[in-house]
Design a protein around this motif. Structure first.
Motif, PDB file in Angstrom:
ATOM      1  N   CYS A 151       0.888  -1.081  -0.146  1.00  0.00           N
ATOM      2  CA  CYS A 151       0.133  -0.071  -0.065  1.00  0.00           C
ATOM      3  C   CYS A 151       0.708   1.097  -0.322  1.00  0.00           C
ATOM      4  CB  CYS A 151      -1.191   0.018   1.044  1.00  0.00           C
ATOM      5  SG  CYS A 151      -0.180  -0.208   2.821  1.00  0.00           S
ATOM      6  N   LEU A 152       1.860   1.098  -0.755  1.00  0.00           N
ATOM      7  CA  LEU A 152       2.751   2.165  -0.787  1.00  0.00           C
ATOM      8  C   LEU A 152       2.249   3.569  -1.214  1.00  0.00           C
ATOM      9  CD1 LEU A 152       5.992   2.794  -0.264  1.00  0.00           C
ATOM     10  CD2 LEU A 152       6.382   2.506  -2.720  1.00  0.00           C
ATOM     11  N   ALA A 153       1.461   3.485  -2.263  1.00  0.00           N
ATOM     12  CA  ALA A 153       0.919   4.791  -2.954  1.00  0.00           C
ATOM     13  C   ALA A 153      -0.655   4.408  -3.139  1.00  0.00           C
ATOM     14  CB  ALA A 153       1.813   5.101  -4.169  1.00  0.00           C
ATOM     15  N   GLY A 154      -1.324   3.890  -2.094  1.00  0.00           N
ATOM     16  CA  GLY A 154      -2.353   3.410  -2.200  1.00  0.00           C
ATOM     17  C   GLY A 154      -2.635   1.885  -2.412  1.00  0.00           C
ATOM     18  N   PHE A 155      -3.532   1.359  -2.008  1.00  0.00           N
ATOM     19  CA  PHE A 155      -3.928  -0.090  -2.049  1.00  0.00           C
ATOM     20  C   PHE A 155      -3.590  -0.687  -3.524  1.00  0.00           C
ATOM     21  CE2 PHE A 155      -7.591  -3.484  -1.005  1.00  0.00           C
ATOM     22  CZ  PHE A 155      -6.591  -4.458  -1.442  1.00  0.00           C
ATOM     23  N   THR A 156      -2.357  -1.508  -3.514  1.00  0.00           N
ATOM     24  CA  THR A 156      -2.129  -2.288  -4.846  1.00  0.00           C
ATOM     25  C   THR A 156      -3.163  -3.249  -5.138  1.00  0.00           C
ATOM     26  OG1 THR A 156       0.154  -1.749  -4.223  1.00  0.00           O
ATOM     27  CG2 THR A 156      -0.018  -3.028  -6.023  1.00  0.00           C
ATOM     28  N   ALA A 157      -4.180  -2.692  -5.678  1.00  0.00           N
ATOM     29  CA  ALA A 157      -5.219  -3.501  -6.177  1.00  0.00           C
ATOM     30  C   ALA A 157      -6.114  -3.079  -7.498  1.00  0.00           C
ATOM     31  CB  ALA A 157      -6.314  -3.892  -5.144  1.00  0.00           C
ATOM     32  N   TRP A 158      -6.402  -4.107  -8.145  1.00  0.00           N
ATOM     33  CA  TRP A 158      -7.056  -3.344  -9.384  1.00  0.00           C
ATOM     34  C   TRP A 158      -8.434  -2.530  -9.120  1.00  0.00           C
ATOM     35  CZ3 TRP A 158     -11.630  -3.973 -11.984  1.00  0.00           C
ATOM     36  CH2 TRP A 158     -11.931  -3.472 -13.235  1.00  0.00           C
ATOM     37  N   ALA A 183      -8.295   0.130  -7.430  1.00  0.00           N
ATOM     38  CA  ALA A 183      -8.230   1.043  -5.983  1.00  0.00           C
ATOM     39  C   ALA A 183      -7.382   2.254  -6.572  1.00  0.00           C
ATOM     40  CB  ALA A 183      -7.165   0.335  -5.264  1.00  0.00           C
ATOM     41  N   THR A 184      -7.602   3.408  -5.917  1.00  0.00           N
ATOM     42  CA  THR A 184      -7.017   4.801  -5.879  1.00  0.00           C
ATOM     43  C   THR A 184      -5.643   4.823  -5.865  1.00  0.00           C
ATOM     44  OG1 THR A 184      -9.102   5.787  -4.837  1.00  0.00           O
ATOM     45  CG2 THR A 184      -7.047   7.307  -5.008  1.00  0.00           C
ATOM     46  N   ALA A 185      -5.111   5.481  -6.879  1.00  0.00           N
ATOM     47  CA  ALA A 185      -3.560   5.559  -7.248  1.00  0.00           C
ATOM     48  C   ALA A 185      -3.152   6.971  -6.609  1.00  0.00           C
ATOM     49  CB  ALA A 185      -3.132   5.219  -8.511  1.00  0.00           C
ATOM     50  N   TYR A 186      -2.604   7.052  -5.323  1.00  0.00           N
ATOM     51  CA  TYR A 186      -2.269   8.321  -4.681  1.00  0.00           C
ATOM     52  C   TYR A 186      -0.869   8.417  -5.390  1.00  0.00           C
ATOM     53  CZ  TYR A 186      -6.231   7.642  -1.577  1.00  0.00           C
ATOM     54  OH  TYR A 186      -7.486   7.405  -0.903  1.00  0.00           O
ATOM     55  N   PRO A 187      -0.562   9.820  -5.250  1.00  0.00           N
ATOM     56  CA  PRO A 187       1.014  10.406  -5.291  1.00  0.00           C
ATOM     57  C   PRO A 187       1.986   9.462  -4.663  1.00  0.00           C
ATOM     58  CG  PRO A 187      -0.530  12.116  -5.028  1.00  0.00           C
ATOM     59  CD  PRO A 187      -1.422  11.012  -4.580  1.00  0.00           C
ATOM     60  N   VAL A 188       3.105   9.208  -5.077  1.00  0.00           N
ATOM     61  CA  VAL A 188       4.213   8.408  -4.496  1.00  0.00           C
ATOM     62  C   VAL A 188       4.565   8.934  -3.344  1.00  0.00           C
ATOM     63  CG1 VAL A 188       4.838   7.281  -6.671  1.00  0.00           C
ATOM     64  CG2 VAL A 188       5.994   9.335  -5.836  1.00  0.00           C
ATOM     65  N   PRO A 189       5.492   8.430  -2.610  1.00  0.00           N
ATOM     66  CA  PRO A 189       5.891   9.112  -1.293  1.00  0.00           C
ATOM     67  C   PRO A 189       6.809  10.180  -1.585  1.00  0.00           C
ATOM     68  CG  PRO A 189       5.994   6.463  -0.910  1.00  0.00           C
ATOM     69  CD  PRO A 189       5.550   6.820  -2.290  1.00  0.00           C
ATOM     70  N   LEU A 190       7.598  10.281  -2.632  1.00  0.00           N
ATOM     71  CA  LEU A 190       8.398  11.553  -2.954  1.00  0.00           C
ATOM     72  C   LEU A 190       7.715  12.936  -2.906  1.00  0.00           C
ATOM     73  CD1 LEU A 190      11.279  11.911  -2.926  1.00  0.00           C
ATOM     74  CD2 LEU A 190      11.125  11.878  -5.574  1.00  0.00           C
ATOM     75  N   ALA A 191       6.388  12.579  -3.541  1.00  0.00           N
ATOM     76  CA  ALA A 191       5.131  13.628  -3.508  1.00  0.00           C
ATOM     77  C   ALA A 191       4.931  13.779  -2.050  1.00  0.00           C
ATOM     78  CB  ALA A 191       4.171  13.201  -4.528  1.00  0.00           C
ATOM     79  N   TRP A 192       4.687  12.831  -1.209  1.00  0.00           N
ATOM     80  CA  TRP A 192       4.172  13.333   0.082  1.00  0.00           C
ATOM     81  C   TRP A 192       5.321  14.226   0.595  1.00  0.00           C
ATOM     82  CZ3 TRP A 192       3.978   7.420   2.499  1.00  0.00           C
ATOM     83  CH2 TRP A 192       3.018   6.690   1.755  1.00  0.00           C
ATOM     84  N   GLY A 193       6.448  13.790   0.611  1.00  0.00           N
ATOM     85  CA  GLY A 193       7.423  14.579   0.984  1.00  0.00           C
ATOM     86  C   GLY A 193       7.440  16.132   0.517  1.00  0.00           C
ATOM     87  N   ALA A 194       7.200  16.251  -0.805  1.00  0.00           N
ATOM     88  CA  ALA A 194       6.907  17.486  -1.512  1.00  0.00           C
ATOM     89  C   ALA A 194       5.904  18.407  -0.858  1.00  0.00           C
ATOM     90  CB  ALA A 194       6.987  17.315  -3.035  1.00  0.00           C
ATOM     91  N   LEU A 202     -13.038   0.861  -4.348  1.00  0.00           N
ATOM     92  CA  LEU A 202     -11.829   1.134  -3.894  1.00  0.00           C
ATOM     93  C   LEU A 202     -11.430   2.705  -4.439  1.00  0.00           C
ATOM     94  CD1 LEU A 202     -10.415  -2.247  -3.914  1.00  0.00           C
ATOM     95  CD2 LEU A 202     -11.247  -0.866  -2.025  1.00  0.00           C
ATOM     96  N   ASP A 203     -12.183   3.296  -5.331  1.00  0.00           N
ATOM     97  CA  ASP A 203     -11.592   4.402  -5.860  1.00  0.00           C
ATOM     98  C   ASP A 203     -13.040   5.515  -5.951  1.00  0.00           C
ATOM     99  OD1 ASP A 203     -10.081   6.090  -7.172  1.00  0.00           O
ATOM    100  OD2 ASP A 203     -10.862   5.914  -9.237  1.00  0.00           O
ATOM    101  N   PHE A 217       5.659  11.801  -9.436  1.00  0.00           N
ATOM    102  CA  PHE A 217       4.800  10.729 -10.036  1.00  0.00           C
ATOM    103  C   PHE A 217       3.332  11.062  -9.123  1.00  0.00           C
ATOM    104  CE2 PHE A 217       8.228   7.491 -11.059  1.00  0.00           C
ATOM    105  CZ  PHE A 217       8.058   7.800 -12.361  1.00  0.00           C
ATOM    106  N   PRO A 218       2.544  12.035  -9.603  1.00  0.00           N
ATOM    107  CA  PRO A 218       1.565  12.438  -8.660  1.00  0.00           C
ATOM    108  C   PRO A 218       0.094  11.859  -8.778  1.00  0.00           C
ATOM    109  CG  PRO A 218       1.664  13.894 -10.834  1.00  0.00           C
ATOM    110  CD  PRO A 218       2.558  12.610 -10.834  1.00  0.00           C
ATOM    111  N   GLY A 219       0.349  10.725  -9.064  1.00  0.00           N
ATOM    112  CA  GLY A 219      -1.014   9.566  -9.004  1.00  0.00           C
ATOM    113  C   GLY A 219      -2.060  10.069  -9.891  1.00  0.00           C
ATOM    114  N   GLU A 220      -3.331   9.461  -9.805  1.00  0.00           N
ATOM    115  CA  GLU A 220      -4.216   9.449 -10.786  1.00  0.00           C
ATOM    116  C   GLU A 220      -4.840  10.898 -11.268  1.00  0.00           C
ATOM    117  OE1 GLU A 220      -8.211   8.033  -8.187  1.00  0.00           O
ATOM    118  OE2 GLU A 220      -7.106   6.528  -8.966  1.00  0.00           O
ATOM    119  N   GLU A 221      -4.602  11.692 -10.147  1.00  0.00           N
ATOM    120  CA  GLU A 221      -5.253  13.141 -10.306  1.00  0.00           C
ATOM    121  C   GLU A 221      -4.030  14.158 -10.753  1.00  0.00           C
ATOM    122  OE1 GLU A 221      -8.255  14.544 -10.265  1.00  0.00           O
ATOM    123  OE2 GLU A 221      -9.272  12.571 -10.229  1.00  0.00           O
ATOM    124  N   GLY A 222      -3.176  13.675 -10.989  1.00  0.00           N
ATOM    125  CA  GLY A 222      -1.699  14.391 -11.361  1.00  0.00           C
ATOM    126  C   GLY A 222      -1.991  15.190 -12.549  1.00  0.00           C
ATOM    127  N   GLY A 223      -2.687  14.496 -13.286  1.00  0.00           N
ATOM    128  CA  GLY A 223      -2.904  15.455 -14.554  1.00  0.00           C
ATOM    129  C   GLY A 223      -3.827  16.904 -14.527  1.00  0.00           C
TER     130      GLY A 223
END
Length: 768
Positions: free
Chosen positions: A112-119, A121-132, A374-375, A562-568
């Motif tokens: 569950c590093l950047a969201g639940f790794t399941a088909w 499921a919401t793809a959130y920003p990666v941890p480096l984006a959390w830090g940002a 999940l999304d 890698f800002p996730g599914e809402e990054g665009g």
């Protein structure tokens, strides 16, 4: 069994588990110490290195008659619809419980590093984006949402967060980290843990410890960190996440440090983790990590010897599947080669955790939801907020941004039209979905091009790819230059393709020799700049890349990790001005591609000087980020002398002097002019995100405790040393606005396990 003490919820968990252990056979106890990975492949292009060595020589029906410790990734192994997966997992758990004498189900774990790794499921920003984002509260909220989704479908344990501190940006897993500063990693990581644990999910800290300090930035390479780097950089985030986050599990790292593999390191996993820090949860191996003691580290002659070394060090659970902790361990204990007490110790910890989760209760039943989303809209809103807060405006020297709403815009680059450009390697579409191209992605991920067209409907937006991410083909340059020449402004969308083990330019096992943009993307950027049309560079990456070659020719530079599914939409909002950028760099951006490794945590000898022709000074420093508004920092209160066990308050007023709402990130750094060992010239010890309307001001107060100046001395002790200090308040690690000079007085203090780990910060609007 239904009236046995271990079923009695009125008894303490320890008493229940002691009773249960006394009734279990050796085989039933060892069965609690491993997982089973159902459905995982052992060959083909999609498997990880060494996954082909997975032990599949077992009969499922026979195996579970003795019980089972863990089920490995029931949702993260292949695409499965969430509700169907929940029903399948519940059925498997009933089967496991019914097959054994004690009726105990397995724990199910997932990534569950950047969201639940399941088909789906919401793809959130990666941890480096959390830090940002520099926003622990928002990260905690995201983790709580992830935890609720995991619980809804029957998962108990999440393999996150990653608390490795970046030491070399060439390392492929930089995208999975929170940044290059241990205080930032610790505060953001602890917030994620609090969120996940508050939802009832066992958070698993990884990778313990030293993994990111690998030699040559190679994945799973030896670590040559010294005692002080380990104590002052590597370990603090784990300590903070345990003490303040309440994590109940830790994952032993793959690496070896100074010749000792972490999986076999009793000083690390028992003496430090349990005896010094007081950890009472479970330690799990990284996948195949126990067997790696035999195959990669070669400190064990066979599987039984590897099991002995790991158990003795303090590894309670072998993941992802049974190998060393299966028959080899059982046989070795029966033959007297491994003490049964080690099995009992590990089994007790596992069963205590199962007891806490209600898995030993007589009335336990798996919950089966009728429907699962999940999304959800709420998830997507969270993903959008975090994506927006994580975008970093590196430069906009001439005010090119925001873009004019009716401009002619040429969008160019290989990352502009690929939804996967938004995702890290542990998102389901990148991690698993790429192995199933016949299956839809499962979540809607707007691209930068689509989002920009939706954001600026009156603009004339054209597109040319220009080149691939990492291919040598330059045939597309001509069309890209033509589109740019026709436009008022060119938006170049460049960056990484995240993948695994060489199948990407960023991600696990995707390490690089230098920090040049992948492929011919740099040459494409040169060609675009040669047109004379203003070029706005938008980077979608998993690591920082060297930008010194172009920075003084670019009209603006925007960084997204890698800002996730809402990054665009988040990026389009920043480009249009709807979103005022507030992200700050969690890693330094280098000027040139070589000269690694380098982070901002350098002692004097690590800084630029006349003794070397190589200048490591970054182009953009840690903590840097621009805004579309301006701020004034006023009325700073200076420091004063305090004792080595004392504290002081530093305060200043921050005022939004622009004409639009914006966010300032106020950062507090420590400089130790003279110490008994070399210290970083400057390091982060506090920060605060401050949202202000135009003309609005707030008084920000940092409560600094002397413990925050502590470090590891020549004897390996953590001490607070008397002497002069400087506290620097700044907008980045180099943009210092105010400095407080103070002296710590009294004797040197040797710290125990109760030291202060964070700087408390408050912000108050002035009374009218």
């Amino acid at each position: 069994m239904t009236t046995a003490p271990w079923r009695d919820r009125a008894l303490p968990a320890s008493a229940r588990v002691d009773d249960l252990l006394s009734r279990m056979s050796l085989k039933e106890k060892t069965a609690q110490l491993y997982g089973v990975w159902v459905g995982a492949g052992t060959d083909g292009d999609g498997v990880a290195p060494h996954q082909d060595q997975m032990n599949a020589d077992y009969e499922w029906e026979e195996l579970i008659t003795h019980g089972l410790g863990q089920l490995t990734r029931p949702f993260g192994t292949a695409p499965v619809e969430a509700a169907a997966g929940a029903r399948s997992l519940a059925a498997a758990q009933r089967t496991i419980a019914a097959a054994s004498r004690f009726g105990i189900p397995a724990m199910a774990h997932e990534e569950c590093l950047a969201g639940f790794t399941a088909w789906g499921a919401t793809a959130y920003p990666v941890p480096l984006a959390w830090g940002a984002s520099f926003d622990p509260a928002l990260v905690e909220e995201m983790a709580r949402s992830i935890g609720r989704d995991l619980r809804t479908v029957g998962v108990h344990q999440g393999l996150a967060p990653v608390l490795d501190v970046v030491r070399d940006a060439r390392w492929g897993r930089v995208e999975e980290t929170i940044g290059e500063d241990p205080y930032l990693v610790g505060t953001i990581g602890a917030a994620y843990v609090r969120g996940l644990e508050s939802a009832g999910i066992v958070a698993t800290l990884k990778h313990f410890a030293g993994y990111a300090s690998s030699a040559g930035a190679r994945n799973l390479a030896p670590v040559r960190a010294g005692v002080r780097e380990f104590g002052d950089v590597t370990l603090p985030p784990f300590e903070m996440a345990l003490r303040e986050g309440g994590a109940r599990s830790v994952m032993a790292a793959y690496n070896e440090t100074d010749g000792v593999p972490a999986t076999a390191d009793a000083r690390l996993l028992t003496e430090l983790l349990r005896e010094t820090w007081g950890f009472t949860g479970t330690v799990v191996s990284d996948y195949f990590g126990v067997d790696f003691l035999r195959t990669l580290h070669r400190v064990a002659a066979g599987s039984a010897e590897a099991a002995h070394a790991a158990l003795a060090a303090g590894v309670d659970v072998e993941l992802p599947t049974l190998d060393c902790y299966g028959d080899p361990l059982l046989t070795a204990v029966q033959e007297g080669r491994i003490p049964e007490e080690l099995v009992d110790r590990a089994a007790r910890r596992v069963l205590l955790q199962k007891c806490e989760l209600g898995l030993l209760d007589e009335d336990w039943q798996p919950e089966v939801p009728e429907s699962v989303d999940l999304d959800s809209a709420e998830n997507r809103a969270l993903a959008r907020r975090l994506a927006e807060q994580s975008v970093v405006l590196l430069a906009d020297p001439d005010g090119t941004l925001p873009l004019s709403p009716d401009a002619r815009i040429a969008v160019v680059g290989p990352r502009a039209t690929d939804p996967l450009a938004m995702l890290g390697c542990y998102s389901f579409p990148s991690h698993v979905g790429v192995q199933h191209p016949e299956i839809p992605m499962g979540v809607d991920i707007p691209t930068v091009l689509d989002a920009l067209r939706a954001e600026l409907p009156d603009a004339k937006v054209t597109f040319a790819e220009g080149c691939g991410v990492d291919t040598p083909d330059t045939a597309g340059f001509e069309e890209a230059v033509a589109r740019a020449t026709e436009a008022d402004v060119c938006v170049a969308v460049l960056g990484d393709r995240s993948g695994l083990f060489g199948r990407g330019t960023s991600g696990e096992g995707c390490d690089v020799a230098d920090l040049q943009l992948p492929g011919v993307q740099g040459e494409l950027l040169d060609a675009l700049l040669a047109t004379g049309v203003p070029v706005v560079l938008v980077l979608l990456t998993g690591r920082p890349y060297a930008l010194g070659r172009w920075h003084d020719r670019l009209a603006a530079t925007v960084q997204a990790f890698f800002p996730g599914e809402e990054g665009g939409p988040a990026l389009a909002g920043v480009l249009s001005g709807r979103v005022n950028p507030s992200g700050r760099l969690p890693v330094s951006v280098p000027r040139g591609p070589g000269g690694q490794p380098w982070t901002y945590l350098q002692p004097p000898l690590g800084l630029a000087g006349d003794v070397s022709s190589l200048d490591p000074t970054p182009l953009y420093p840690f903590g840097h980020g621009r805004s579309y508004t301006t701020f004034a920092w006023e009325d700073f209160t200076d420091g004063t002398d305090i004792a080595t066990d004392g504290s002081l308050d530093l305060a200043l007023t921050v005022r939004n002097t622009g004409d639009r709402a914006g966010t300032e990130v106020v950062q507090l750094y420590l400089h130790d002019p003279v110490a008994s060992v070399t210290r970083p010239d400057i390091r982060l010890v506090g920060y605060h995100r401050l949202d202000l309307d135009p003309g609005e001001a707030a008084r920000v107060t940092f409560r600094f405790h002397a413990d925050l100046s502590s470090f590891t001395d020549t004897r390996g002790r953590r001490i607070v040393e008397p002497g002069d200090l400087e506290l620097r308040v700044g907008a980045s690690s180099t943009d210092v606005r105010h400095t407080a000079r103070l002296r710590l007085t009294g004797d040197t203090r040797v710290l125990d396990g109760t030291r202060r780990l964070r700087c408390e910060v408050t912000a108050q609007l002035p009374s009218s």
